[in-house]
Design a protein around this motif. Structure first.
Motif, mmCIF file in Angstrom:
data_model
loop_
_atom_site.group_PDB
_atom_site.id
_atom_site.type_symbol
_atom_site.label_atom_id
_atom_site.label_comp_id
_atom_site.label_asym_id
_atom_site.label_seq_id
_atom_site.Cartn_x
_atom_site.Cartn_y
_atom_site.Cartn_z
ATOM 1 N N UNK A 66 25.710 46.890 22.995
ATOM 2 C CA UNK A 66 25.391 48.264 22.633
ATOM 3 C C UNK A 66 26.149 48.717 21.385
ATOM 4 N N UNK A 67 26.294 47.804 20.408
ATOM 5 C CA UNK A 67 26.915 48.096 19.126
ATOM 6 C C UNK A 67 28.349 48.597 19.263
ATOM 7 N N UNK A 68 29.018 48.218 20.336
ATOM 8 C CA UNK A 68 30.401 48.641 20.555
ATOM 9 C C UNK A 68 31.234 47.453 21.023
ATOM 10 N N UNK A 69 32.454 47.356 20.525
ATOM 11 C CA UNK A 69 33.366 46.323 21.004
ATOM 12 C C UNK A 69 33.902 46.770 22.363
ATOM 13 N N UNK A 70 33.107 46.552 23.399
ATOM 14 C CA UNK A 70 33.415 47.091 24.718
ATOM 15 C C UNK A 70 34.584 46.397 25.386
ATOM 16 N N UNK A 71 35.099 45.333 24.779
ATOM 17 C CA UNK A 71 36.210 44.580 25.383
ATOM 18 C C UNK A 71 37.533 45.321 25.282
ATOM 19 N N UNK A 72 37.569 46.448 24.585
ATOM 20 C CA UNK A 72 38.803 47.227 24.472
ATOM 21 C C UNK A 72 38.953 48.260 25.583
ATOM 22 N N UNK A 73 37.971 48.367 26.457
ATOM 23 C CA UNK A 73 38.004 49.362 27.524
ATOM 24 C C UNK A 73 38.950 48.934 28.647
ATOM 25 N N UNK A 74 39.358 49.921 29.456
ATOM 26 C CA UNK A 74 40.211 49.677 30.621
ATOM 27 C C UNK A 74 39.506 50.229 31.859
ATOM 28 N N UNK A 75 39.440 49.415 32.905
ATOM 29 C CA UNK A 75 38.827 49.823 34.175
ATOM 30 C C UNK A 75 39.889 49.777 35.268
ATOM 31 N N UNK A 76 39.944 50.832 36.073
ATOM 32 C CA UNK A 76 40.904 50.896 37.180
ATOM 33 C C UNK A 76 40.140 51.215 38.463
ATOM 34 N N UNK A 77 40.287 50.352 39.456
ATOM 35 C CA UNK A 77 39.696 50.578 40.772
ATOM 36 C C UNK A 77 40.816 50.942 41.742
ATOM 37 N N UNK A 78 40.598 51.984 42.534
ATOM 38 C CA UNK A 78 41.615 52.458 43.472
ATOM 39 C C UNK A 78 41.046 52.394 44.884
ATOM 40 N N UNK A 79 41.793 51.780 45.796
ATOM 41 C CA UNK A 79 41.246 51.575 47.138
ATOM 42 C C UNK A 79 42.355 51.451 48.173
ATOM 43 N N UNK A 80 42.049 51.899 49.394
ATOM 44 C CA UNK A 80 42.950 51.641 50.524
ATOM 45 C C UNK A 80 42.610 50.314 51.198
ATOM 46 N N UNK A 81 41.510 49.692 50.808
ATOM 47 C CA UNK A 81 41.127 48.412 51.395
ATOM 48 C C UNK A 81 42.235 47.391 51.148
ATOM 49 N N UNK A 82 42.619 46.696 52.193
ATOM 50 C CA UNK A 82 43.694 45.713 52.085
ATOM 51 C C UNK A 82 45.043 46.237 52.527
ATOM 52 N N UNK A 83 45.115 47.521 52.897
ATOM 53 C CA UNK A 83 46.406 48.082 53.295
ATOM 54 C C UNK A 83 46.958 47.409 54.551
ATOM 55 N N UNK A 84 46.054 46.968 55.441
ATOM 56 C CA UNK A 84 46.531 46.295 56.657
ATOM 57 C C UNK A 84 47.223 44.984 56.313
ATOM 58 N N UNK A 85 46.676 44.271 55.330
ATOM 59 C CA UNK A 85 47.297 43.018 54.890
ATOM 60 C C UNK A 85 48.682 43.277 54.322
ATOM 61 N N UNK A 86 48.791 44.290 53.473
ATOM 62 C CA UNK A 86 50.079 44.605 52.853
ATOM 63 C C UNK A 86 51.102 45.029 53.901
ATOM 64 N N UNK A 87 50.658 45.810 54.876
ATOM 65 C CA UNK A 87 51.548 46.262 55.937
ATOM 66 C C UNK A 87 52.019 45.082 56.778
ATOM 67 N N UNK A 88 51.094 44.189 57.119
ATOM 68 C CA UNK A 88 51.418 43.024 57.957
ATOM 69 C C UNK A 88 52.436 42.109 57.268
ATOM 70 N N UNK A 89 52.183 41.801 56.006
ATOM 71 C CA UNK A 89 53.094 40.911 55.286
ATOM 72 C C UNK A 89 54.467 41.549 55.123
ATOM 73 N N UNK A 90 54.486 42.850 54.834
ATOM 74 C CA UNK A 90 55.770 43.538 54.656
ATOM 75 C C UNK A 90 56.572 43.552 55.949
ATOM 76 N N UNK A 91 55.893 43.772 57.084
ATOM 77 C CA UNK A 91 56.565 43.734 58.387
ATOM 78 C C UNK A 91 57.104 42.332 58.667
ATOM 79 N N UNK A 92 56.292 41.315 58.393
ATOM 80 C CA UNK A 92 56.719 39.930 58.632
ATOM 81 C C UNK A 92 57.945 39.575 57.800
ATOM 82 N N UNK A 93 57.950 40.006 56.554
ATOM 83 C CA UNK A 93 59.101 39.745 55.687
ATOM 84 C C UNK A 93 60.358 40.407 56.248
#
Length: 325
Positions: free
Chosen positions: A189-216
């Protein structure tokens, strides 16, 4: 200039000619339009982009509590990306963790230190599923709209920042429509679109993070010893296989288009206390250490009876400061 003109479509050339003639009459009104046209035809247009990397790093390490992984990953990813005059592909960051652990806080930091404003720049675009994509039966319409929004904003500014909040509520199959914008193709689209920044925000995966942190912690390891390699594989698996998630079986994941997965760990009582102290200082009440202590004790912690991690991170801190101040 000759090379640039050769790349213009006939419609774009006519628009440039009309604007030039109009600007001879009213230069003030057409200023933004001319800038938009320039950004459309020039790969090096920076819009109002004013990155302050040192300021971002300082802010991350001073004001983001209990998130050593997020601090390091975000600071390194942004610094590395912006050092490249012509990056291979856009920077794509995926933030994961429980509510109140700092995901949106870091997004606002990025906005402030890259554009000098907290989410107020016209080149920072935030999408919230419950607001922008509330009806699952309109999925195909949303796909068309989203593609057009991304395309239009990239045409206006190659340095656009796109933030997708609450990805756990994003209709499944919607986000893959932006896959072509995330890869290493040269220019679209006539633009160097590779300079853009995309950020996705999600609570998905919080159980994994909680489990590993507890195990540690159970294994006697310090929380700050946790490394990305302890979390990344199970985190990606959870994000990809969670059916109630915008990333469910997403091609963005299978095509490895996410630059970095950024885990936000559950917060301990002393992190909550620091959040309360910061909130008090913002109100001119830094001396009220007693209130910070009360707020830290008033937050709910998990697991029950052990009180390792705040169940709401620092999200309830401002409201509880109101109660105890």
């Amino acid at each position: 200039m000759e090379v640039v003109v050769q790349r213009l479509s006939l419609a774009m050339m006519l628009k440039v000619i009309v604007l030039v003639l109009y600007c001879n009459v009213n230069a003030l009104v057409c200023g933004f339009e001319m800038k938009t046209i320039y950004c459309t035809i020039a790969d090096n247009c920076e819009c109002d982009f004013k990155p302050n990397i040192r300021g971002l790093e300082w802010d991350l390490y001073k004001n983001l509590y209990g998130q050593h992984l997020a601090q390091d990953i975000v600071a390194e990813a942004i610094s590395h990306f912006l050092r490249k005059e012509n990056p291979i592909q856009p920077l794509v960051l995926s933030f994961h963790g429980a509510s109140g652990t700092g995901k949106s806080f870091v997004s606002s930091m990025l906005a402030r230190h890259l554009y000098g404003t907290a989410m107020g720049s016209p080149y920072i675009h935030q999408f919230v599923p419950t607001l922008h994509f509330p009806l699952p039966e309109r999925l195909q319409q949303y796909r068309r709209n989203l593609k057009q929004w991304i395309e239009g904003n990239l045409t206006t500014c190659a340095r656009s920042i796109f933030i997708f909040d609450e990805m756990e509520r994003m209709p499944s199959g919607l986000i893959d429509v932006i896959e072509p914008f995330l890869g290493p193709s040269h220019v679209v689209y006539q633009t160097n679109y590779r300079k853009a920044i995309y950020i996705f925000i999600s609570t998905t995966g919080q159980e994994v993070l909680h489990k590993v942190t507890i195990e540690m912690r159970t294994a006697g390891r310090d929380r700050e010893e946790i490394q990305l390699q302890d979390l990344e594989e199970p985190l990606i698996e959870a994000v990809f296989n969670t059916s109630k998630s915008g990333f469910y079986h997403s091609r963005i994941i299978t095509m490895k288009l996410i630059s970095s997965y950024v885990p936000f760990l559950p917060l301990c009582p002393h992190h909550v206390k620091r959040c309360a102290q910061r909130e008090l200082c913002q109100r001119g009440e830094c001396h009220r250490v007693d209130v910070a202590e009360e707020v830290s004790r008033a937050v709910f912690y998990t697991p029950n009876g052990v009180h390792h991690f705040s169940s709401t991170g620092c999200k309830q801190v401002p409201a509880k400061v109101n109660v105890y101040l």
